[in-house]
Scaffold this motif. Structure first.
Motif, PDB file in Angstrom:
ATOM      1  N   PHE A   1       0.856  -1.195   0.000  1.00  0.00           N
ATOM      2  CA  PHE A   1       0.000   0.000   0.000  1.00  0.00           C
ATOM      3  C   PHE A   1       0.887   1.238   0.000  1.00  0.00           C
ATOM      4  O   PHE A   1       2.079   1.151   0.293  1.00  0.00           O
ATOM      5  CB  PHE A   1      -0.916   0.010   1.235  1.00  0.00           C
ATOM      6  CG  PHE A   1      -0.145   0.018   2.530  1.00  0.00           C
ATOM      7  CD1 PHE A   1       0.324   1.204   3.067  1.00  0.00           C
ATOM      8  CD2 PHE A   1       0.133  -1.171   3.197  1.00  0.00           C
ATOM      9  CE1 PHE A   1       1.062   1.206   4.245  1.00  0.00           C
ATOM     10  CE2 PHE A   1       0.868  -1.174   4.381  1.00  0.00           C
ATOM     11  CZ  PHE A   1       1.325   0.017   4.899  1.00  0.00           C
TER      12      PHE A   1
ATOM     13  N   ASP B   1      -9.890   2.949   6.983  1.00  0.00           N
ATOM     14  CA  ASP B   1      -8.835   2.651   6.003  1.00  0.00           C
ATOM     15  C   ASP B   1      -8.399   1.184   6.066  1.00  0.00           C
ATOM     16  O   ASP B   1      -8.091   0.574   5.036  1.00  0.00           O
ATOM     17  CB  ASP B   1      -7.650   3.604   6.179  1.00  0.00           C
ATOM     18  CG  ASP B   1      -7.943   4.980   5.563  1.00  0.00           C
ATOM     19  OD1 ASP B   1      -9.030   5.160   4.976  1.00  0.00           O
ATOM     20  OD2 ASP B   1      -7.084   5.879   5.669  1.00  0.00           O
ATOM     21  N   VAL B   2      -8.382   0.620   7.253  1.00  0.00           N
ATOM     22  CA  VAL B   2      -8.038  -0.813   7.356  1.00  0.00           C
ATOM     23  C   VAL B   2      -9.117  -1.652   6.654  1.00  0.00           C
ATOM     24  O   VAL B   2      -8.805  -2.594   5.909  1.00  0.00           O
ATOM     25  CB  VAL B   2      -7.835  -1.231   8.827  1.00  0.00           C
ATOM     26  CG1 VAL B   2      -7.806  -2.754   8.965  1.00  0.00           C
ATOM     27  CG2 VAL B   2      -6.540  -0.641   9.375  1.00  0.00           C
TER      28      VAL B   2
ATOM     29  N   TYR C   1      -8.570  -1.266   3.016  1.00  0.00           N
ATOM     30  CA  TYR C   1      -7.391  -2.022   2.566  1.00  0.00           C
ATOM     31  C   TYR C   1      -7.741  -3.509   2.394  1.00  0.00           C
ATOM     32  O   TYR C   1      -7.413  -4.143   1.389  1.00  0.00           O
ATOM     33  CB  TYR C   1      -6.240  -1.868   3.564  1.00  0.00           C
ATOM     34  CG  TYR C   1      -5.063  -2.726   3.196  1.00  0.00           C
ATOM     35  CD1 TYR C   1      -4.305  -2.421   2.064  1.00  0.00           C
ATOM     36  CD2 TYR C   1      -4.754  -3.865   3.920  1.00  0.00           C
ATOM     37  CE1 TYR C   1      -3.252  -3.230   1.679  1.00  0.00           C
ATOM     38  CE2 TYR C   1      -3.703  -4.676   3.536  1.00  0.00           C
ATOM     39  CZ  TYR C   1      -2.962  -4.357   2.420  1.00  0.00           C
ATOM     40  OH  TYR C   1      -1.937  -5.171   2.022  1.00  0.00           O
ATOM     41  N   GLU C   2      -8.456  -4.010   3.382  1.00  0.00           N
ATOM     42  CA  GLU C   2      -8.835  -5.431   3.337  1.00  0.00           C
ATOM     43  C   GLU C   2      -9.685  -5.726   2.097  1.00  0.00           C
ATOM     44  O   GLU C   2      -9.674  -6.825   1.564  1.00  0.00           O
ATOM     45  CB  GLU C   2      -9.584  -5.765   4.638  1.00  0.00           C
ATOM     46  CG  GLU C   2      -9.807  -7.236   4.897  1.00  0.00           C
ATOM     47  CD  GLU C   2     -11.145  -7.731   4.380  1.00  0.00           C
ATOM     48  OE1 GLU C   2     -11.264  -8.926   4.108  1.00  0.00           O
ATOM     49  OE2 GLU C   2     -12.068  -6.896   4.241  1.00  0.00           O
TER      50      GLU C   2
ATOM     51  N   THR D   1      -5.466   0.532  -2.236  1.00  0.00           N
ATOM     52  CA  THR D   1      -4.016   0.437  -2.021  1.00  0.00           C
ATOM     53  C   THR D   1      -3.354   1.799  -1.791  1.00  0.00           C
ATOM     54  O   THR D   1      -2.194   1.861  -1.399  1.00  0.00           O
ATOM     55  CB  THR D   1      -3.304  -0.255  -3.200  1.00  0.00           C
ATOM     56  OG1 THR D   1      -3.674   0.405  -4.409  1.00  0.00           O
ATOM     57  CG2 THR D   1      -3.640  -1.733  -3.279  1.00  0.00           C
TER      58      THR D   1
ATOM     59  N   PHE E   1      -3.849   5.478   0.236  1.00  0.00           N
ATOM     60  CA  PHE E   1      -4.646   6.070   1.314  1.00  0.00           C
ATOM     61  C   PHE E   1      -4.255   7.531   1.494  1.00  0.00           C
ATOM     62  O   PHE E   1      -3.101   7.824   1.817  1.00  0.00           O
ATOM     63  CB  PHE E   1      -4.433   5.267   2.611  1.00  0.00           C
ATOM     64  CG  PHE E   1      -4.881   3.847   2.445  1.00  0.00           C
ATOM     65  CD1 PHE E   1      -6.189   3.491   2.751  1.00  0.00           C
ATOM     66  CD2 PHE E   1      -4.031   2.884   1.897  1.00  0.00           C
ATOM     67  CE1 PHE E   1      -6.625   2.184   2.539  1.00  0.00           C
ATOM     68  CE2 PHE E   1      -4.460   1.591   1.679  1.00  0.00           C
ATOM     69  CZ  PHE E   1      -5.764   1.234   1.990  1.00  0.00           C
TER      70      PHE E   1
ATOM     71  N   LEU F   1      -1.783   0.014   8.836  1.00  0.00           N
ATOM     72  CA  LEU F   1      -1.852  -0.721   7.569  1.00  0.00           C
ATOM     73  C   LEU F   1      -0.740  -1.758   7.455  1.00  0.00           C
ATOM     74  O   LEU F   1      -0.909  -2.789   6.801  1.00  0.00           O
ATOM     75  CB  LEU F   1      -1.825   0.260   6.392  1.00  0.00           C
ATOM     76  CG  LEU F   1      -3.107   1.110   6.277  1.00  0.00           C
ATOM     77  CD1 LEU F   1      -2.936   2.237   5.273  1.00  0.00           C
ATOM     78  CD2 LEU F   1      -4.310   0.238   5.880  1.00  0.00           C
TER      79      LEU F   1
ATOM     80  N   ALA G   1      -1.669  -5.464   6.617  1.00  0.00           N
ATOM     81  CA  ALA G   1      -1.040  -6.169   5.493  1.00  0.00           C
ATOM     82  C   ALA G   1      -0.376  -7.458   5.960  1.00  0.00           C
ATOM     83  O   ALA G   1      -0.494  -8.510   5.317  1.00  0.00           O
ATOM     84  CB  ALA G   1      -0.024  -5.260   4.805  1.00  0.00           C
TER      85      ALA G   1
END
Ligand code: HH2
Length: 273
Positions: free
Chosen positions: A11, A241-242, A245-246, A250, A252, A264, A268
């Protein structure tokens, strides 16, 4: 001591450098070019891979800024970051051709256009000539009007159709597909429920095949959910944001780089990416 092998990050953090008197969370803090450059260098040091320099607030109801004034705010900051040898790529948050042209000439390598080329289609050619990247974001109406009763039949399907159409437009005006970044535009003409649904169903936008950028940082939907004031929205920004991301985002766009980098990094590692 065990040394972990170096891996390229899955990310990227885009640190926000607002050179505006009226941004919703940090308006007026970095109006002087020197303090904006220092702020940007600090964010790069914390781990921002990209710095997004903006000279016009896009908060709901914000007044437009004339192109010359936006250049006066933004260009010295881009020049200052380049002169300082900043490690991060420089993005400029603008919808104006004059600002984009001068920013690219000064060393910016990304144009972040919240109107997705509807404000100034010429930006496509400028980006193409410079070999730069272009972020296309979804927004309904303009910042003046966007929060007036936004309605969708299916917000994700409509955002997806819009981004697909704007991507086709950009490509037909010379921007190579691999230079395009897409963004659902969290908070731009969306209710709390729309924003949450966009994050929940982000995999449907991943299917467009381009990197997804997401900007939840300190936004009002987080305040509506938690009851927190704008400066107490870091925990809720991290959660949003987490989750994003999940689900495939990619890039932020954040005010607080160091805490998001930690969050993150753990996300990750947990996902095994
Ligand atoms: N959000 C803001 C501004 N630019 N660009 C993209 N691509 N995505 C976003 O979500 C986004 C953006 C709004 O945030 P901020 O810069 O903090 O506030 P303001 O517009 O008031 O300066």
């Amino acid at each position: 001591m065990t040394v972990e092998p170096t891996v390229t990050s899955p990310f990227q953090l885009m640190g926000i450098v607002n050179v505006t008197p009226d941004s919703f969370s940090d308006g007026g803090r970095y109006l002087e070019a020197r303090s904006a450059v220092e702020h940007g260098l600090g964010l790069a040091h914390e781990g921002a891979a990209i710095l997004d320099v903006g000279g016009e607030s896009t908060r709901p109801g914000a007044d437009p800024v004339p192109p010359d004034e936006e250049c006066r705010r933004v260009i010295p900051v881009v020049e200052g970051l380049v002169t300082a040898g900043v490690s991060a790529s420089i993005s400029v948050d603008t919808s104006k051709a004059l600002v984009a042209e001068r920013a690219l000439a000064a060393g910016a390598t990304i144009i972040n256009d919240v109107t997705a080329l509807r404000g100034a289609p010429e930006i496509a050619e400028l980006v193409a000539q410079a070999g730069a990247q272009l972020c296309l974001m979804h927004m309904v109406g303009t910042p003046r009007t966007m929060q007036k009763d936004p309605r969708y039949e299916d917000v994700v399907a409509e955002v997806k159709r819009f981004l697909e159409e704007r991507m086709t437009f950009a490509i037909s005006h010379g921007v190579p597909e691999q230079q395009i970044i897409l963004d659902p535009g969290i908070g731009f003409g969306k209710t709390v429920a729309h924003n949450l649904e966009l994050i929940r169903r982000l995999p449907e936008l991943v299917a467009l095949g381009r990197p997804l950028l997401i900007g939840t940082s300190r936004k009002s939907f987080l305040g509506r959910l938690t009851g927190r004031d704008v400066h107490d929205r870091l925990p809720s920004t991290i959660a949003a944001d987490v989750m994003a991301y999940e689900r495939g985002a990619t890039i932020f766009r954040v005010h607080d780089v160091a805490p998001l980098l930690d969050a993150l990094t753990v996300a990750a590692a947990t996902l095994g990416s």
